[in-house]
Design an enzyme around this catalytic site. Structure first.
Site, PDB file in Angstrom:
ATOM      1  CB  SER A 107      -0.896   0.026   1.243  1.00  4.80           C
ATOM      2  OG  SER A 107      -1.929  -0.898   1.118  1.00  4.80           O
ATOM      3  N   GLY A 134      -6.319  -3.179  -7.847  1.00  8.66           N
ATOM      4  CA  GLY A 134      -7.381  -2.205  -7.560  1.00  8.66           C
ATOM      5  C   GLY A 134      -6.807  -0.892  -7.060  1.00  8.66           C
ATOM      6  NE  ARG A 190     -11.376  -5.652  -6.566  1.00  7.81           N
ATOM      7  CZ  ARG A 190     -10.324  -5.388  -5.794  1.00  7.81           C
ATOM      8  NH1 ARG A 190      -9.097  -5.560  -6.282  1.00  7.81           N
ATOM      9  NH2 ARG A 190     -10.487  -4.949  -4.573  1.00  7.81           N
ATOM     10  CG  ASP A 223      -5.956  -6.645   2.344  1.00  7.54           C
ATOM     11  OD1 ASP A 223      -7.041  -6.719   1.733  1.00  7.54           O
ATOM     12  OD2 ASP A 223      -5.183  -5.683   2.231  1.00  7.54           O
ATOM     13  CE  LYS A 244     -11.152  -5.890   0.195  1.00  8.76           C
ATOM     14  NZ  LYS A 244     -10.714  -4.496   0.122  1.00  8.76           N
TER      15      LYS A 244
HETATM   16  C1  S3P Z   1      -5.768  -1.086  -0.058  1.00 18.22           C
HETATM   17  C2  S3P Z   1      -6.970  -0.982   0.546  1.00 18.22           C
HETATM   18  C3  S3P Z   1      -7.856  -2.116   0.815  1.00 18.22           C
HETATM   19  C4  S3P Z   1      -7.105  -3.433   0.716  1.00 18.22           C
HETATM   20  C5  S3P Z   1      -6.222  -3.508  -0.488  1.00 18.22           C
HETATM   21  C6  S3P Z   1      -5.217  -2.381  -0.487  1.00 18.22           C
HETATM   22  C7  S3P Z   1      -4.991   0.136  -0.296  1.00 18.22           C
HETATM   23  O1  S3P Z   1      -8.886  -2.134  -0.152  1.00 18.22           O
HETATM   24  O2  S3P Z   1      -8.007  -4.509   0.702  1.00 18.22           O
HETATM   25  O3  S3P Z   1      -5.531  -4.732  -0.502  1.00 18.22           O
HETATM   26  O4  S3P Z   1      -3.779   0.053  -0.590  1.00 18.22           O
HETATM   27  O5  S3P Z   1      -5.576   1.216  -0.199  1.00 18.22           O
HETATM   28  P1  S3P Z   1     -10.227  -1.257   0.033  1.00 18.22           P
HETATM   29  O6  S3P Z   1      -9.847   0.152   0.017  1.00 18.22           O
HETATM   30  O7  S3P Z   1     -11.068  -1.605  -1.156  1.00 18.22           O
HETATM   31  O8  S3P Z   1     -10.808  -1.743   1.324  1.00 18.22           O
END
Ligand code: S3P
Length: 444
Positions: A25, A104, A132, A326, A353
């Protein structure tokens, strides 16, 4: 599809210490924020894995220089942002489609930035990413003035965006999602005035911390409400990215489950919006300890110490979910070894997810012989149970976190558990099996 057999590691105690690869992240955000800064940023210990590589590749297509120096884990990024009010030139209009792969975070965060740029871009991804939900970002970005087209009126990728001339907005999101919040805060950088995001629960806050480190005017009104003022000139970053707690979670779970194990996971991000699993385990009586050792870009980091131990049920309610979102498939697996019934609720987000992680977890745990109930927003798992060898390989559904969950299961279930589609691990933690083998005293 090949199925890996982790039989040679089965039952071997995990011992010693290991440094985790950089947080995924934080790595996405570091690349994106550096791409908008006035000058050259140095990012060390960038996450390996295909997701972060997707962000770097898209940024290069937008004219940003992202150079690996010496090792691929260290990069120099030269920012280019017109709307920041700084001296750097803007992104270039990409000549081709931006492929976000399985990521994502890449798609949602980049869309927020592109909404503020005076250019036309098309974003797509693999089959999973194209399924998604994207309305959660396209609707609020449209409200700020971005022109976005996409399948089902912008609900799914491919998405096309024509950005520029954003106006500030006060957003209220339906789910606690750091990707949505971050996308809107990044767009807010380009809108003259104050924008805000209010969430139903606190999601991970790396974007806020890193934007503040880059000199943006970001203000936390409360744990669930953040304001940002645009336009903002960003300073370059010089960052050492701490290890990924979500990757650490798999090694920690393996150590908890295999008798005789005792491991130290070094230099991991201990940002409290990410460490929910470790707090939950400690509350349930597991021998897990977090030791903060320093701070980098406003983020605490340190060591995680884990020893094989018994623990009670690992109940999760909605307010717990963002800090361990996660890790829920792994919690499902750990629950099969807990002393009692574990109930997980308020986790409907898992259905959207990289795979439907509630269904995938229930399917795999049942194949391993566990008793599992699935509800629309959670799971109930009976523990403790001895895990059996399923007749078929356990399925990753192309999802990195499912693949790693089943790899951990194979260490404690009967001999011969196989995982199909284990290549998905490369999305976040390409060295996972090697690190597991090292801790188990085997050659990777
Ligand atoms: C993430 C946020 C989470 C997480 C993803 C990484 C991020 O998703 O599940 O693996 O880096 O901001 P969501 O924002 O959809 O909850």
């Amino acid at each position: 599809m090949t199925a890996v057999d982790l039989g040679r590691l089965r039952g071997r105690p995990l011992r010693g210490e290991i440094e985790l690869p950089g947080d995924k992240s934080m790595s996405h955000r570091a690349l994106i924020i550096a791409s908008l800064a006035d000058g050259r940023s140095r990012l060390r210990r960038l996450a390996p894995g295909r997701d972060v590589a997707s962000t770097a590749k898209c940024l290069r297509q937008l004219g940003v220089s992202v150079l690996s120096r010496g090792s691929p884990a260290e990069v120099i990024v030269t920012g280019r942002s017109s709307a920041s009010g700084g001296a750097a030139p803007g992104y270039l209009e990409p000549a081709g489609v931006l492929d976000c792969g399985n990521s994502g975070t890449t798609m949602r965060l980049l869309l927020g930035v592109l909404a503020g740029q005076d250019l036309f871009a098309v974003l797509t991804g693999d089959g999973s990413l194209r399924r998604r939900p994207m309305k959660r970002i396209t609707a609020p970005l449209r409200q700020m003035g971005a022109r976005i087209l996409g399948r089902d009126d912008g609900a799914q990728a491919p998405l096309a965006v024509e950005g520029g001339n954003l106006r500030p907005a006060a957003h209220r999101t339906e789910a606690a999602s750091a990707q949505v919040k971050s996308s809107l805060l990044l767009a807010g950088l380009f809108a003259p005035g104050t924008s805000s995001v209010t969430e139903p629960g606190q999601s991970r806050d790396h974007t806020e911390r890193m934007l503040a480190a880059a000199g943006a005017s970001v203000r936390r009104v409360s744990p669930v409400e953040t304001e940002i003022s645009g336009p903002a000139a960003l300073k370059p970053l010089d960052l050492m990215i701490p290890g990924d707690p979500s990757s650490a979670a798999f090694l920690a779970a393996a150590a908890l489950l295999v008798p005789g194990s005792s491991v130290t996971l070094r230099r991991v991000s201990l940002n409290p919006t990410r460490t929910g699993l470790f707090r939950l385990l400690a509350r349930a009586g597991a021998r897990v300890e977090l030791r903060v050792a320093g701070e980098e870009a406003g983020e605490p980091w340190g060591d995680i110490l884990v020893r094989h131990s018994e623990f009670g049920p690992l109940d999760v309610v909605a307010s717990d979910v963002p800090a361990l979102v996660d890790e829920i498939p792994l919690i499902g697996l750990l629950a099969t070894r807990a002393g009692g019934r574990t109930t997980i609720s308020g986790a409907a987000e898992l259905r959207v997810k990289e795979s439907d992680r509630l269904a995938a977890t229930a399917e795999g745990l049942r194949a391993l012989g566990a008793t599992v109930e699935e509800s629309p927003d959670g799971l109930a798992v009976e523990g403790p149970v001895e895990l059996a060898v399923p007749p078929e390989p356990l399925k990753s559904h192309g999802d990195h976190r499912m693949a790693m969950t089943w790899a951990v299961a194979s260490l404690v279930a009967g001999d011969g558990v196989k995982v199909a589609g284990s290549g998905a691990m490369d999305v976040s933690y390409p060295g996972f099996l090697g690190d597991l083998a090292t801790l188990a005293g085997c050659r990777p």
